[in-house]
Design a protein around this motif. Sequence first.
Motif, PDB file in Angstrom:
ATOM      1  N   CYS A   1       0.837  -1.201   0.000  1.00 21.28           N
ATOM      2  CA  CYS A   1       0.000   0.000   0.000  1.00 21.28           C
ATOM      3  C   CYS A   1       0.874   1.254   0.000  1.00 21.28           C
ATOM      4  O   CYS A   1       1.078   1.884   1.051  1.00 21.28           O
ATOM      5  N   PRO A   2       1.415   1.632  -1.158  1.00 24.48           N
ATOM      6  CA  PRO A   2       2.224   2.862  -1.213  1.00 24.48           C
ATOM      7  C   PRO A   2       1.380   4.082  -0.838  1.00 24.48           C
ATOM      8  O   PRO A   2       0.160   4.090  -1.015  1.00 24.48           O
ATOM      9  N   GLN A   3       2.040   5.087  -0.338  1.00 29.17           N
ATOM     10  CA  GLN A   3       1.341   6.241   0.235  1.00 29.17           C
ATOM     11  C   GLN A   3       0.405   6.915  -0.758  1.00 29.17           C
ATOM     12  O   GLN A   3      -0.649   7.417  -0.387  1.00 29.17           O
ATOM     13  N   ASN A   4       0.755   6.915  -2.009  1.00 29.10           N
ATOM     14  CA  ASN A   4      -0.086   7.565  -3.015  1.00 29.10           C
ATOM     15  C   ASN A   4      -0.768   6.550  -3.917  1.00 29.10           C
ATOM     16  O   ASN A   4      -1.122   6.847  -5.060  1.00 29.10           O
ATOM     17  N   GLY A   5      -0.971   5.337  -3.397  1.00 34.54           N
ATOM     18  CA  GLY A   5      -1.618   4.295  -4.180  1.00 34.54           C
ATOM     19  C   GLY A   5      -3.118   4.503  -4.278  1.00 34.54           C
ATOM     20  O   GLY A   5      -3.680   5.442  -3.691  1.00 34.54           O
ATOM     21  N   SER A   6      -3.770   3.622  -5.005  1.00 33.00           N
ATOM     22  CA  SER A   6      -5.211   3.776  -5.247  1.00 33.00           C
ATOM     23  C   SER A   6      -6.045   3.508  -3.999  1.00 33.00           C
ATOM     24  O   SER A   6      -7.160   3.998  -3.870  1.00 33.00           O
ATOM     25  N   GLY A   7      -5.522   2.709  -3.101  1.00 34.42           N
ATOM     26  CA  GLY A   7      -6.286   2.362  -1.905  1.00 34.42           C
ATOM     27  C   GLY A   7      -7.107   1.101  -2.047  1.00 34.42           C
ATOM     28  O   GLY A   7      -7.684   0.619  -1.076  1.00 34.42           O
ATOM     29  N   PHE A   8      -7.161   0.554  -3.254  1.00 37.57           N
ATOM     30  CA  PHE A   8      -8.004  -0.620  -3.473  1.00 37.57           C
ATOM     31  C   PHE A   8      -7.211  -1.920  -3.618  1.00 37.57           C
ATOM     32  O   PHE A   8      -7.792  -2.982  -3.843  1.00 37.57           O
ATOM     33  N   SER A   9      -5.879  -1.839  -3.496  1.00 34.80           N
ATOM     34  CA  SER A   9      -5.102  -3.071  -3.387  1.00 34.80           C
ATOM     35  C   SER A   9      -5.478  -3.750  -2.075  1.00 34.80           C
ATOM     36  O   SER A   9      -5.981  -3.100  -1.147  1.00 34.80           O
ATOM     37  N   VAL A  10      -5.229  -5.061  -1.982  1.00 34.95           N
ATOM     38  CA  VAL A  10      -5.654  -5.780  -0.782  1.00 34.95           C
ATOM     39  C   VAL A  10      -4.469  -6.454  -0.092  1.00 34.95           C
ATOM     40  O   VAL A  10      -3.491  -6.834  -0.734  1.00 34.95           O
ATOM     41  N   ALA A  11      -4.584  -6.572   1.209  1.00 31.59           N
ATOM     42  CA  ALA A  11      -3.611  -7.297   2.031  1.00 31.59           C
ATOM     43  C   ALA A  11      -4.342  -8.372   2.812  1.00 31.59           C
ATOM     44  O   ALA A  11      -5.531  -8.241   3.115  1.00 31.59           O
ATOM     45  N   ASN A  12      -3.631  -9.428   3.149  1.00 34.90           N
ATOM     46  CA  ASN A  12      -4.222 -10.502   3.946  1.00 34.90           C
ATOM     47  C   ASN A  12      -4.538 -10.001   5.355  1.00 34.90           C
ATOM     48  O   ASN A  12      -3.694  -9.366   5.997  1.00 34.90           O
ATOM     49  N   LEU A  13      -5.718 -10.278   5.828  1.00 37.56           N
ATOM     50  CA  LEU A  13      -6.066  -9.931   7.205  1.00 37.56           C
ATOM     51  C   LEU A  13      -5.220 -10.721   8.192  1.00 37.56           C
ATOM     52  O   LEU A  13      -4.888 -10.249   9.275  1.00 37.56           O
ATOM     53  N   ASP A  14      -4.872 -11.947   7.826  1.00 35.93           N
ATOM     54  CA  ASP A  14      -4.002 -12.786   8.640  1.00 35.93           C
ATOM     55  C   ASP A  14      -2.756 -13.100   7.813  1.00 35.93           C
ATOM     56  O   ASP A  14      -2.828 -13.869   6.849  1.00 35.93           O
ATOM     57  N   PRO A  15      -1.604 -12.517   8.141  1.00 37.45           N
ATOM     58  CA  PRO A  15      -0.405 -12.734   7.327  1.00 37.45           C
ATOM     59  C   PRO A  15       0.189 -14.133   7.461  1.00 37.45           C
ATOM     60  O   PRO A  15       1.060 -14.506   6.677  1.00 37.45           O
TER      61      PRO A  15
END
Length: 340
Positions: A243-257
């Motif tokens: 999630c880069p600071q100026n990214g779209s905001g709609f990329s996703v990360a795992n809730l549980d890494p």
Amino acid sequence: METTTTARRRCSYSSISSLLMATICVTLMIYPSHAQLNATFYATTCPNVSTIVRNVVQQALQTDARIGASLIRLHFHDCFVNGCDGSILLDNSGSIQSEKDAGPNTNSTRGFNVVDNIKTAVENSCPAVVSCADILALAAEASVSLSGGPSWNVLLGRRDSLSANQGGANTSIPSPFEGLSNITSKFSVVGLNITDLVALSGAHTFGRAQCRLFSNRLYNFGGTNNPDPTLNTSYSISLQQICPQNGSGFSVANLDPTTPDGFDNNYFSNLQNNQGLLQSDQELFSTTGAATVSIVNSFASSQAAFFQSFAQSMINMGNISPLTGSSGQIRSDCKKVNGS
């Protein structure tokens, strides 16, 4: 409405002087009220409904690892707005402002196509019998158990709403940006307690979250120009790559890494390691003096304890203000009210 036991007691104590009254009492004892949900509601009208739902969910999981978490989230977001009535599934119409367009749901909730597939399969087997609200409850259980989590007897008998409540969805659904006290209050309003809050938050042991829901913790938390101090430093750095600071905001990360697609108790170990993805997750453990901390520790040390509490809390959540009896309807298409 009376239970069988209540009816029997009332009939025993009453002075029954006519055949009519006797008949009424016998009828009450034989046909107890269906106002309360029960696990065998479709035993005669659609006995295979659980299997039908499970099969469609299982098929969906083969091509979309996220779908289990998405389906349980639909049930959660449905129940917190006007109760578990399938209102979240309704599309916009001339008389309905869809809850899908509310802040917590828009560009976020997903899995509606799978619900439609389930509904089609159920209608082919048992036309006009099973509600969309019950399908959400059954799909949530299937999603958890198929992902390695607990199984439970889903209580059934809900009916579908005739309207939606977009405003209610904007205010009633807990937000990932809210503090623990606000979220606790939202749970309390619908009759759920602290244990329910922690247990149900454990559903974040699988699934994904969009960057826009937690990026405030990565760069400028609370206007400090620094990350959230309750966020593990190395975890924060790895999230910044996603999630880069100026990214779209709609990329996703795992809730549980650790085990992103499995339903287990690692979510709670993550909280102990300051690896809760959402602010609302980490606050369960990092809020000084909070009653939630000991529950997190309990669930982290015992998966069995978590599974037992989670199953009960899902039943509790599924009991929030259901429409039963002659209220509402059985929608033939989950997206719209019958006849519209």
